[in-house]
Design an enzyme around this catalytic site. Sequence first.
Site, PDB file in Angstrom:
ATOM      1  CE1 TYR A 107      32.089  39.415  26.451  1.00  0.00           C
ATOM      2  CE2 TYR A 107      32.435  40.810  28.372  1.00  0.00           C
ATOM      3  CZ  TYR A 107      32.940  40.072  27.316  1.00  0.00           C
ATOM      4  OH  TYR A 107      34.301  40.005  27.131  1.00  0.00           O
ATOM      5  CD  GLN A 110      43.829  46.569  34.540  1.00  0.00           C
ATOM      6  OE1 GLN A 110      44.309  45.699  33.799  1.00  0.00           O
ATOM      7  NE2 GLN A 110      44.163  46.702  35.815  1.00  0.00           N
ATOM      8  CG  ASN A 111      37.438  46.647  37.584  1.00  0.00           C
ATOM      9  OD1 ASN A 111      38.235  45.796  37.208  1.00  0.00           O
ATOM     10  ND2 ASN A 111      37.437  47.147  38.817  1.00  0.00           N
ATOM     11  CG  HIS A 114      40.305  46.435  29.770  1.00  0.00           C
ATOM     12  ND1 HIS A 114      40.860  45.641  30.739  1.00  0.00           N
ATOM     13  CD2 HIS A 114      41.338  46.979  29.083  1.00  0.00           C
ATOM     14  CE1 HIS A 114      42.183  45.685  30.637  1.00  0.00           C
ATOM     15  NE2 HIS A 114      42.501  46.498  29.650  1.00  0.00           N
ATOM     16  CB  THR A 174      45.160  45.453  38.702  1.00  0.00           C
ATOM     17  OG1 THR A 174      45.587  44.892  37.454  1.00  0.00           O
ATOM     18  CG2 THR A 174      46.131  46.543  39.124  1.00  0.00           C
ATOM     19  CB  SER A 175      47.185  40.166  38.574  1.00  0.00           C
ATOM     20  OG  SER A 175      46.549  40.245  37.289  1.00  0.00           O
TER      21      SER A 175
HETATM   22  N1  APR Z   1      40.732  43.796  47.291  1.00  0.00           N
HETATM   23  C1  APR Z   1      41.769  44.194  46.499  1.00  0.00           C
HETATM   24  N2  APR Z   1      42.384  43.374  45.622  1.00  0.00           N
HETATM   25  C2  APR Z   1      41.941  42.105  45.547  1.00  0.00           C
HETATM   26  C3  APR Z   1      40.864  41.615  46.333  1.00  0.00           C
HETATM   27  C4  APR Z   1      40.258  42.529  47.238  1.00  0.00           C
HETATM   28  N3  APR Z   1      39.246  42.167  48.029  1.00  0.00           N
HETATM   29  N4  APR Z   1      40.678  40.309  46.020  1.00  0.00           N
HETATM   30  C5  APR Z   1      41.588  39.996  45.066  1.00  0.00           C
HETATM   31  N5  APR Z   1      42.353  41.070  44.799  1.00  0.00           N
HETATM   32  C6  APR Z   1      43.464  41.186  43.845  1.00  0.00           C
HETATM   33  C7  APR Z   1      44.154  39.895  43.484  1.00  0.00           C
HETATM   34  O1  APR Z   1      45.142  39.577  44.462  1.00  0.00           O
HETATM   35  C8  APR Z   1      44.771  40.242  42.133  1.00  0.00           C
HETATM   36  O2  APR Z   1      46.032  40.864  42.287  1.00  0.00           O
HETATM   37  O3  APR Z   1      42.934  41.659  42.622  1.00  0.00           O
HETATM   38  C9  APR Z   1      43.774  41.245  41.554  1.00  0.00           C
HETATM   39  C10 APR Z   1      42.896  40.642  40.477  1.00  0.00           C
HETATM   40  O4  APR Z   1      43.711  40.313  39.379  1.00  0.00           O
HETATM   41  P1  APR Z   1      43.011  39.786  38.031  1.00  0.00           P
HETATM   42  O5  APR Z   1      41.982  38.773  38.385  1.00  0.00           O
HETATM   43  O6  APR Z   1      44.133  39.435  37.088  1.00  0.00           O
HETATM   44  O7  APR Z   1      42.226  41.059  37.484  1.00  0.00           O
HETATM   45  P2  APR Z   1      42.819  42.269  36.658  1.00  0.00           P
HETATM   46  O8  APR Z   1      44.225  42.582  37.062  1.00  0.00           O
HETATM   47  O9  APR Z   1      41.827  43.366  36.750  1.00  0.00           O
HETATM   48  O10 APR Z   1      42.812  41.698  35.148  1.00  0.00           O
HETATM   49  C11 APR Z   1      43.181  42.626  34.150  1.00  0.00           C
HETATM   50  O11 APR Z   1      42.558  41.021  32.476  1.00  0.00           O
HETATM   51  O12 APR Z   1      41.099  39.431  31.775  1.00  0.00           O
HETATM   52  C12 APR Z   1      41.483  40.724  31.589  1.00  0.00           C
HETATM   53  O13 APR Z   1      40.169  42.468  30.785  1.00  0.00           O
HETATM   54  C13 APR Z   1      40.353  41.672  31.894  1.00  0.00           C
HETATM   55  O14 APR Z   1      40.476  43.841  32.910  1.00  0.00           O
HETATM   56  C14 APR Z   1      40.890  42.492  33.052  1.00  0.00           C
HETATM   57  C15 APR Z   1      42.392  42.355  32.908  1.00  0.00           C
END
Ligand code: APR
Length: 229
Positions: free
Chosen positions: A53, A86-87, A104, A173-174
Amino acid sequence: MKKIIVLTGAGMSAESGIRTFRDSDGLWEEYKIDDVATPNGWRRNPGLVLDFYNQRRRQLLASKPNAGHYALAELEKDFDVQIITQNIDNLHERAGSSQVVHLHGELMKVRSTGPGEEVFDVSPEKPNVNLGDKCPKGYQLRPHIVWFGEAVPEIEKAERMTYDADLFLIIGTSLVVYPAAGLIHNVRPGVPIYLIDPKEVNHIPYDVTVIQKGASEGMKEFRKMLHLN
Ligand code: APR
């Protein structure tokens, strides 16, 4: 004033140079979740967790909000914009968004491991938190982050916010981590849902208007769809 509830994930901050988790160069390609983002990891090796972190905090301090963050802040001129993120970064706040709920936790905060679990701000001048850094009552400080397997204190508030939405906007977000990913089920029937993501996110069982672009370009298109300049 119409209420726009926004759910953001790591992709929101990608254009600020902050790594996502599950893209090809994502954080979980380099670190094991169990080592750095779980209570077990903390018990096993708190120094490794603190370093993880500390690195992300130093990267955040070197990063700036991107045009997508600023566009969301700008939207507050025309709507009641409430962000559920979630960020753990503070880029929404630094861009000027005034209503942000961190599901989170927050990178720029730490928490006592004592019973009071008091929360403290981390000074940008002293971004590292190390073993031996203690709260005034003498307990080790830990990242103020919700780790996998820990309760998400803000989820009920986020569910109520989502239920009150007049429009629900998902950015970057995925949608694979719960309970955040489940918020979409709290959107009332008939309330429009928009999704901004450069990749296809196709496991959503609702009628969603997809803007298959990055956050900055996607927000420009979203504003046009709302007939804003
Ligand atoms: N603009 C918008 N979306 C984007 C970009 C961009 N420039 N680049 C990538 N992405 C998308 C990806 O296609 C994906 O769908 O952002 C998403 C990122 O997904 P993850 O990496 O899984 O992140 P997230 O969904 O926030 O993860 C959720 O998982 O590990 C835990 O606590 C952590 O808060 C996090 C949670």
